[in-house]
Design a protein around this motif. Structure first.
Motif, PDB file in Angstrom:
ATOM      1  N   GLY A 197       4.772   3.303 -13.516  1.00  0.00           N
ATOM      2  CA  GLY A 197       6.053   3.391 -13.824  1.00  0.00           C
ATOM      3  C   GLY A 197       6.905   4.379 -12.872  1.00  0.00           C
ATOM      4  N   LYS A 198       6.195   5.141 -11.842  1.00  0.00           N
ATOM      5  CA  LYS A 198       6.660   5.922 -11.086  1.00  0.00           C
ATOM      6  C   LYS A 198       7.421   5.189  -9.806  1.00  0.00           C
ATOM      7  CE  LYS A 198       5.371   9.509 -13.244  1.00  0.00           C
ATOM      8  NZ  LYS A 198       6.305  10.239 -14.181  1.00  0.00           N
ATOM      9  N   ALA A 199       8.543   5.995  -9.085  1.00  0.00           N
ATOM     10  CA  ALA A 199       9.305   5.316  -8.140  1.00  0.00           C
ATOM     11  C   ALA A 199       8.403   4.928  -6.962  1.00  0.00           C
ATOM     12  CB  ALA A 199      10.243   6.348  -7.668  1.00  0.00           C
ATOM     13  N   VAL A 200       8.878   4.027  -6.232  1.00  0.00           N
ATOM     14  CA  VAL A 200       8.064   3.452  -5.152  1.00  0.00           C
ATOM     15  C   VAL A 200       8.533   4.237  -3.692  1.00  0.00           C
ATOM     16  CG1 VAL A 200       7.512   1.406  -6.051  1.00  0.00           C
ATOM     17  CG2 VAL A 200       9.616   1.677  -4.672  1.00  0.00           C
ATOM     18  N   GLY A 201       9.668   5.122  -3.674  1.00  0.00           N
ATOM     19  CA  GLY A 201       9.973   5.781  -2.572  1.00  0.00           C
ATOM     20  C   GLY A 201       9.282   7.075  -2.270  1.00  0.00           C
ATOM     21  N   SER A 202       9.291   7.282  -1.050  1.00  0.00           N
ATOM     22  CA  SER A 202       8.196   8.383  -0.565  1.00  0.00           C
ATOM     23  C   SER A 202       8.843   9.795  -1.264  1.00  0.00           C
ATOM     24  CB  SER A 202       8.578   8.823   0.746  1.00  0.00           C
ATOM     25  OG  SER A 202       7.886   7.398   1.602  1.00  0.00           O
ATOM     26  N   PRO A 203       7.972  10.413  -1.914  1.00  0.00           N
ATOM     27  CA  PRO A 203       8.095  11.597  -2.649  1.00  0.00           C
ATOM     28  C   PRO A 203       8.737  12.770  -1.641  1.00  0.00           C
ATOM     29  CG  PRO A 203       5.904  11.653  -2.195  1.00  0.00           C
ATOM     30  CD  PRO A 203       6.422  10.357  -1.911  1.00  0.00           C
ATOM     31  N   LEU A 204       9.617  13.581  -2.211  1.00  0.00           N
ATOM     32  CA  LEU A 204      10.348  14.699  -1.445  1.00  0.00           C
ATOM     33  C   LEU A 204       9.401  15.961  -1.095  1.00  0.00           C
ATOM     34  CD1 LEU A 204      14.009  14.321  -2.689  1.00  0.00           C
ATOM     35  CD2 LEU A 204      12.862  13.392  -0.613  1.00  0.00           C
ATOM     36  N   ASN A 247       2.966   5.890  -2.994  1.00  0.00           N
ATOM     37  CA  ASN A 247       4.247   6.691  -3.315  1.00  0.00           C
ATOM     38  C   ASN A 247       4.254   6.832  -4.971  1.00  0.00           C
ATOM     39  OD1 ASN A 247       5.137   6.999  -0.762  1.00  0.00           O
ATOM     40  ND2 ASN A 247       6.508   5.266  -0.751  1.00  0.00           N
ATOM     41  N   GLN A 248       3.924   5.871  -5.456  1.00  0.00           N
ATOM     42  CA  GLN A 248       3.928   5.936  -7.012  1.00  0.00           C
ATOM     43  C   GLN A 248       2.910   6.890  -7.450  1.00  0.00           C
ATOM     44  OE1 GLN A 248       3.238   1.571  -7.741  1.00  0.00           O
ATOM     45  NE2 GLN A 248       5.047   1.580  -9.045  1.00  0.00           N
ATOM     46  N   LEU A 249       1.455   6.879  -7.012  1.00  0.00           N
ATOM     47  CA  LEU A 249       0.692   7.994  -7.386  1.00  0.00           C
ATOM     48  C   LEU A 249       1.112   9.330  -6.653  1.00  0.00           C
ATOM     49  CD1 LEU A 249      -2.075   8.754  -8.284  1.00  0.00           C
ATOM     50  CD2 LEU A 249      -2.801   8.159  -5.999  1.00  0.00           C
ATOM     51  N   ALA A 250       1.813   9.512  -5.703  1.00  0.00           N
ATOM     52  CA  ALA A 250       2.149  10.707  -5.164  1.00  0.00           C
ATOM     53  C   ALA A 250       3.216  11.409  -6.156  1.00  0.00           C
ATOM     54  CB  ALA A 250       2.969  10.638  -3.798  1.00  0.00           C
ATOM     55  N   HIS A 251       4.232  10.461  -6.557  1.00  0.00           N
ATOM     56  CA  HIS A 251       4.860  11.086  -7.643  1.00  0.00           C
ATOM     57  C   HIS A 251       4.399  11.501  -8.769  1.00  0.00           C
ATOM     58  CE1 HIS A 251       8.953  10.116  -5.538  1.00  0.00           C
ATOM     59  NE2 HIS A 251       8.370   8.954  -5.234  1.00  0.00           N
ATOM     60  N   TYR A 252       3.400  10.678  -9.283  1.00  0.00           N
ATOM     61  CA  TYR A 252       2.585  11.221 -10.704  1.00  0.00           C
ATOM     62  C   TYR A 252       1.970  12.686 -10.456  1.00  0.00           C
ATOM     63  CZ  TYR A 252      -0.990  10.887 -14.099  1.00  0.00           C
ATOM     64  OH  TYR A 252      -1.424  11.172 -15.260  1.00  0.00           O
ATOM     65  N   LEU A 281       0.854  -1.227   0.151  1.00  0.00           N
ATOM     66  CA  LEU A 281       0.041   0.027   0.014  1.00  0.00           C
ATOM     67  C   LEU A 281       1.093   1.239  -0.087  1.00  0.00           C
ATOM     68  CD1 LEU A 281      -2.717   1.482   0.153  1.00  0.00           C
ATOM     69  CD2 LEU A 281      -2.578   1.062   2.837  1.00  0.00           C
ATOM     70  N   ASN A 282       1.916   1.300   0.639  1.00  0.00           N
ATOM     71  CA  ASN A 282       2.791   2.360   0.926  1.00  0.00           C
ATOM     72  C   ASN A 282       3.339   2.708  -0.784  1.00  0.00           C
ATOM     73  OD1 ASN A 282       4.114   4.441   2.235  1.00  0.00           O
ATOM     74  ND2 ASN A 282       6.032   3.253   2.346  1.00  0.00           N
ATOM     75  N   ALA A 283       3.952   1.392  -1.105  1.00  0.00           N
ATOM     76  CA  ALA A 283       4.652   1.538  -2.493  1.00  0.00           C
ATOM     77  C   ALA A 283       3.730   2.262  -3.540  1.00  0.00           C
ATOM     78  CB  ALA A 283       4.967   0.430  -2.847  1.00  0.00           C
ATOM     79  N   ARG A 284       2.513   1.692  -3.510  1.00  0.00           N
ATOM     80  CA  ARG A 284       1.393   2.258  -4.621  1.00  0.00           C
ATOM     81  C   ARG A 284       1.021   3.895  -4.290  1.00  0.00           C
ATOM     82  NH1 ARG A 284      -2.920  -2.073  -6.898  1.00  0.00           N
ATOM     83  NH2 ARG A 284      -1.568  -3.990  -6.972  1.00  0.00           N
ATOM     84  N   LEU A 332      -6.366   8.077  -1.650  1.00  0.00           N
ATOM     85  CA  LEU A 332      -6.532   8.924  -0.447  1.00  0.00           C
ATOM     86  C   LEU A 332      -5.007   9.319  -0.023  1.00  0.00           C
ATOM     87  CD1 LEU A 332      -9.517   7.384   1.340  1.00  0.00           C
ATOM     88  CD2 LEU A 332      -9.251   9.833   0.173  1.00  0.00           C
ATOM     89  N   LEU A 333      -4.196   8.095   0.166  1.00  0.00           N
ATOM     90  CA  LEU A 333      -2.910   8.207   0.636  1.00  0.00           C
ATOM     91  C   LEU A 333      -1.827   8.911  -0.343  1.00  0.00           C
ATOM     92  CD1 LEU A 333      -2.484   4.811   2.557  1.00  0.00           C
ATOM     93  CD2 LEU A 333      -2.343   7.213   3.438  1.00  0.00           C
ATOM     94  N   GLY A 334      -2.371   8.634  -1.589  1.00  0.00           N
ATOM     95  CA  GLY A 334      -1.112   9.249  -2.756  1.00  0.00           C
ATOM     96  C   GLY A 334      -1.474  10.866  -2.603  1.00  0.00           C
ATOM     97  N   ILE A 335      -2.553  11.083  -2.605  1.00  0.00           N
ATOM     98  CA  ILE A 335      -2.863  12.674  -2.401  1.00  0.00           C
ATOM     99  C   ILE A 335      -2.265  13.219  -1.463  1.00  0.00           C
ATOM    100  CG2 ILE A 335      -4.711  14.448  -2.359  1.00  0.00           C
ATOM    101  CD1 ILE A 335      -6.641  12.500  -3.730  1.00  0.00           C
ATOM    102  N   LEU A 336      -2.291  12.626  -0.196  1.00  0.00           N
ATOM    103  CA  LEU A 336      -1.761  13.324   1.053  1.00  0.00           C
ATOM    104  C   LEU A 336      -0.192  13.145   0.870  1.00  0.00           C
ATOM    105  CD1 LEU A 336      -3.988  11.696   3.759  1.00  0.00           C
ATOM    106  CD2 LEU A 336      -4.225  13.972   2.844  1.00  0.00           C
ATOM    107  N   LYS A 337       0.542  12.141   0.352  1.00  0.00           N
ATOM    108  CA  LYS A 337       1.632  12.106   0.267  1.00  0.00           C
ATOM    109  C   LYS A 337       2.374  12.998  -0.680  1.00  0.00           C
ATOM    110  CE  LYS A 337       2.538   7.182   1.241  1.00  0.00           C
ATOM    111  NZ  LYS A 337       4.108   7.155   1.958  1.00  0.00           N
ATOM    112  N   ALA A 338       1.722  13.426  -1.459  1.00  0.00           N
ATOM    113  CA  ALA A 338       1.988  14.531  -2.634  1.00  0.00           C
ATOM    114  C   ALA A 338       1.954  15.954  -2.233  1.00  0.00           C
ATOM    115  CB  ALA A 338       1.043  14.515  -3.871  1.00  0.00           C
ATOM    116  N   GLY A 339       1.432  15.955  -0.862  1.00  0.00           N
ATOM    117  CA  GLY A 339       1.175  17.255  -0.161  1.00  0.00           C
ATOM    118  C   GLY A 339      -0.079  18.147  -0.518  1.00  0.00           C
TER     119      GLY A 339
END
Length: 751
Positions: free
Chosen positions: A353-360, A257-262, A252-255, A288-295
């Protein structure tokens, strides 16, 4: 003070007692009963017998005048009343013709009786007469203040109806009367609302001691930080389950993160809004998590809402990106922001295709986490902006209060457009528990929901009273389950069922504007009114009168909420934000605010709070907060409607429904409930569509000329709104089915 106004001690006492009742009830137009001796003529002074008459004194307390002004008005009232003291009370009642109630006195329910007796017994030629105090066994009125002048002082007692007051309340009332008198004498130029009522000890208890909820929590953390920390601790534990699919915390964290990078590549960052219109699924949680991780901050858009409502929400929020699913794309307006279909676009590669690490990214705790739209009284929904810090405080507090751990299993029943979903989704993901998503069809069908719960065996279930009723009627029972009930008032009968079928039941209360739930109560019994408990961590509760003064224990006041749970305000509504989020006048901290809920409540002696309803026309149906004004405003847009009023009725216990009353325009075609229902369905969600429509020639009016909602008639059981003619059952089976539905729906005719 009395001499300055030419007022007698009785007039001062009457003004003071009226002020006390005004502060207790909030009423500005009071009628008190005053006994008079009836011995005006000199000839009656030496006669033996009862000449007492009762006069109704009408006291005007409007305008928040000073006490000295009230005293002057009271003096004029007394002079006018005494000029007619020989008019029998019975004649006044006969002339006024008030509605009679066998259990209450007509015209007034409170009396002031000030006795002016001689200091020595009356010594007649042949008789020695003295007063003998008899025990009072029956209260003739709801409340009677009796005072006897004893030299330069007054001694007295409060006689009360035990069906309305208890002894502790009356004892507090006597203390408040004394405090009020002392304040009025010390400062007669003070306004009535500012005169002291509470003792210093009471004021400290209400404002300080019962609001001492300070608790440490990670103030600088965001919601996704709690999840990421948990994913580090238990990466291989199951995080979320949806039907036969599941994701671990690592997956879940990896996916996410991928969405957050996108999303970051598309300009999403702190305080940037992202719409999400999805059915409950693994992809929804990733979104939901991808949006929050993207800021960014997510804006939930319920796919069952009418297209017109979704269009308004999108225009108001103006999201940079909209996440959806292929099957729902037709629900989304074409002119909306950039649309990302998480199911199709993920498989096509742009997201996967985006990275699975946490976005900066570097969102702060003060940045927005979500904007949830609630019903608006002006005819349009309003977006409530909630920051990460408020949610983190809430999640930390609920973890401690409920005692949940990574061993728990949470079920997610609510739509993400309903803020209680924040608890269902993010509390388990922040503590390492398992989250089980139940689809919309399952969540709204009692037997299906019961079967799903038996299959996944959740240990924590949060639902509205309406959903809990569905479960209990379907035969659900599990003493290992913790039942959380929120979103609307909890009926006593339902609580009894929960305590019988669940391991423990919690009653939760709070508006969206103060982050989900602001108070909670572990319900151990259902004897008497149900409490909403006490404030959660870092939350303050004030029960105030219309002048923002704290009300005494047991007295109804409007509920205000302060603390770390307050939302930033309403999206694009600065004036409404200023009206509802007001300065916290009980805090010295700069910028401290409190939210005016519009709810009525009172404190119990133990500090628990009892919810008493709404101060305005806002209601909750099946957990959804509804501004009746929004439905009325929408009905008023129909070409055939001149006036509309909508009320929530509960003519049968547990069956709360919306009833619309409409006055057609002159010359309008015949009233058709079906047409109005279809009209509303194009503009409002299903839960805001009235169950019954009633045509009236005119709206009933109160004496002051305002609409009288209490005089609106109850719906007719005969169903006059059928669009097709009634067809009687033709066979024994049809008759049996019609009989069943007649009992279930409470109608006289089922065809």
């Amino acid at each position: 003070m009395g001499r300055r106004c030419g007022a007698t001690p009785f007039m001062v006492l009457l003004a003071s007692f009226s002020t006390l009742l005004h502060r207790y009830t909030g009423q500005e137009d009071l009628v008190l009963g005053i006994p008079v001796s009836g011995r005006g003529p000199v000839e009656t002074e030496k006669l033996i017998g009862v000449f007492i008459n009762t006069l109704p004194f009408r006291i005007d307390l409007s305008g928040d005048s000073t006490f000295i002004d009230l005293l002057q008005r009271t003096r004029e009232t007394c002079v006018g009343a005494y000029a007619h003291q020989d008019l029998p009370f019975e004649k006044i009642v006969e002339h006024m013709k008030p509605a009679r109630d066998p259990g209450r006195s007509p015209l007034f329910q409170a009396m002031l009786n000030v006795k002016n007796l001689p200091d020595t017994p009356y010594d007649g030629t042949d008789l020695l007469i003295e007063e003998i105090e008899l025990p009072t066994r029956v209260a003739l009125f709801d409340l009677t203040l009796e005072l006897v002048k004893n030299g330069e002082t007054f001694a007295g007692s409060l006689i009360y109806n035990k069906d309305i007051f208890d002894e502790s309340t009356v004892l507090r009332m006597t203390g408040h009367f004394r405090t009020l008198l002392e304040g009025a004498v010390a400062n007669p130029e003070e306004s009535l609302s500012r005169l002291p009522l509470l003792t210093p000890a009471e004021r400290r208890r209400l404002l300080v001691e019962w609001n001492d909820t300070r608790t440490d929590y990670p103030k600088d953390a965001c919601i996704h930080h709690l999840f990421e920390a948990q994913a580090e601790r238990t990466p291989d534990a199951v995080a979320v389950v949806s039907e036969d699919r599941r994701l671990t915390y690592r997956e879940l964290n990896a996916r996410a993160n991928q969405l957050a990078h996108y999303l970051r590549r598309r300009g999403v960052g702190p305080d940037v809004l992202v719409g999400i219109c999805m059915e409950r699924s693994l992809e929804m949680v990733v979104g939901l998590l991808g949006i929050l991780k993207a800021g960014g901050a997510y804006v939930p858009l319920d796919p069952t809402y009418p297209k017109e409502r979704l269009e308004f929400m999108l225009r108001d929020a103006n999201p940079a990106v909209l996440l959806t699913q292929s099957a729902l794309q037709q629900k989304v307006p074409l002119e909306a922001a950039e649309i990302v279909k998480l199911d199709a676009d993920w498989a096509a590669g742009p997201v996967e295709g985006k990275a699975v690490g946490s976005p900066l990214t570097n969102p702060a705790a003060v940045n927005l986490a979500y904007v949830i739209f609630t019903s608006g009284s002006t005819g349009s929904p309003k977006g409530v902006q909630v920051a990460h810090r408020s949610v983190v405080n809430f999640l930390t507090s609920m973890k401690q209060i409920l005692g949940v751990t990574e061993q728990d299993v949470f079920s997610a029943i609510a739509t993400i457009s309903f803020d209680i979903s924040v608890l269902e989704i993010f509390l388990p993901l922040s503590i390492g528990a398992k989250l089980v998503l139940l689809n919309r069809d399952t969540a709204t069908d009692g037997p299906l929901l019961c079967g799903a719960i038996d299959k996944f065996n959740p240990t924590v279930i949060q639902a509205t009273p309406s959903t809990w009723q569905l479960l209990l009627e379907a035969g659900w029972k599990n003493k290992k389950t913790m039942a959380l009930c929120g979103g609307e008032s909890l009926p006593q009968e339902l609580l009894a069922g929960l305590l019988e079928c669940a391991g423990r039941a919690w009653n939760l209360y709070g508006p969206t504007e103060t982050t989900i739930h602001s108070t909670c109560c572990a319900s151990l019994n259902y004897d008497g009114p149900i409490s909403i408990g006490r404030p959660i961590a870092n939350t303050r509760i004030y029960l105030l009168d219309s002048h923002l003064q704290p009300v005494p224990i047991g007295v109804t006041g409007e509920l205000y909420i302060g603390g770390d749970g307050l939302a930033r305000g309403y999206l694009n509504r600065p004036r409404l934000t200023q009206e509802r989020f007001v300065p916290d006048c009980f805090r010295a901290a700069s910028g401290a605010r409190m939210y005016r809920t519009g709810d009525l409540a009172r404190y119990r002696p133990d500090g628990n709070i009892e919810f008493l309803g709404r101060i305005d026309h806002q209601v909750k149906i099946r957990g959804f907060r509804i501004e009746l004004g929004e439905i009325e405003s929408t009905l008023g847009q129909h070409h055939s409607i001149r006036h509309a009023a909508v009320v929530a009725r509960e003519d049968a216990p547990g069956d709360k429904r919306l009833v619309a009353y409409v006055v057609p325009r002159p010359g309008a075609t015949a009233f058709a409930a079906g047409e109005l229902r279809r009209f509303l369905q194009q503009k409002l969600p299903d839960y805001m569509i009235p169950a019954v429509f009633i045509a009236l020639d005119a709206m009933p009016l109160a004496p002051a000329g305002k609409g009288d909602r209490h005089a609106l008639p109850a719906p007719d059981r005969a169903r006059p709104q059928l669009e097709k003619s009634y067809a009687t059952p033709r066979t024994p089976i049809e008759e049996a089915l019609a009989g069943i539905w007649t009992r279930v729906l409470g109608l006289d005719e089922i065809g």
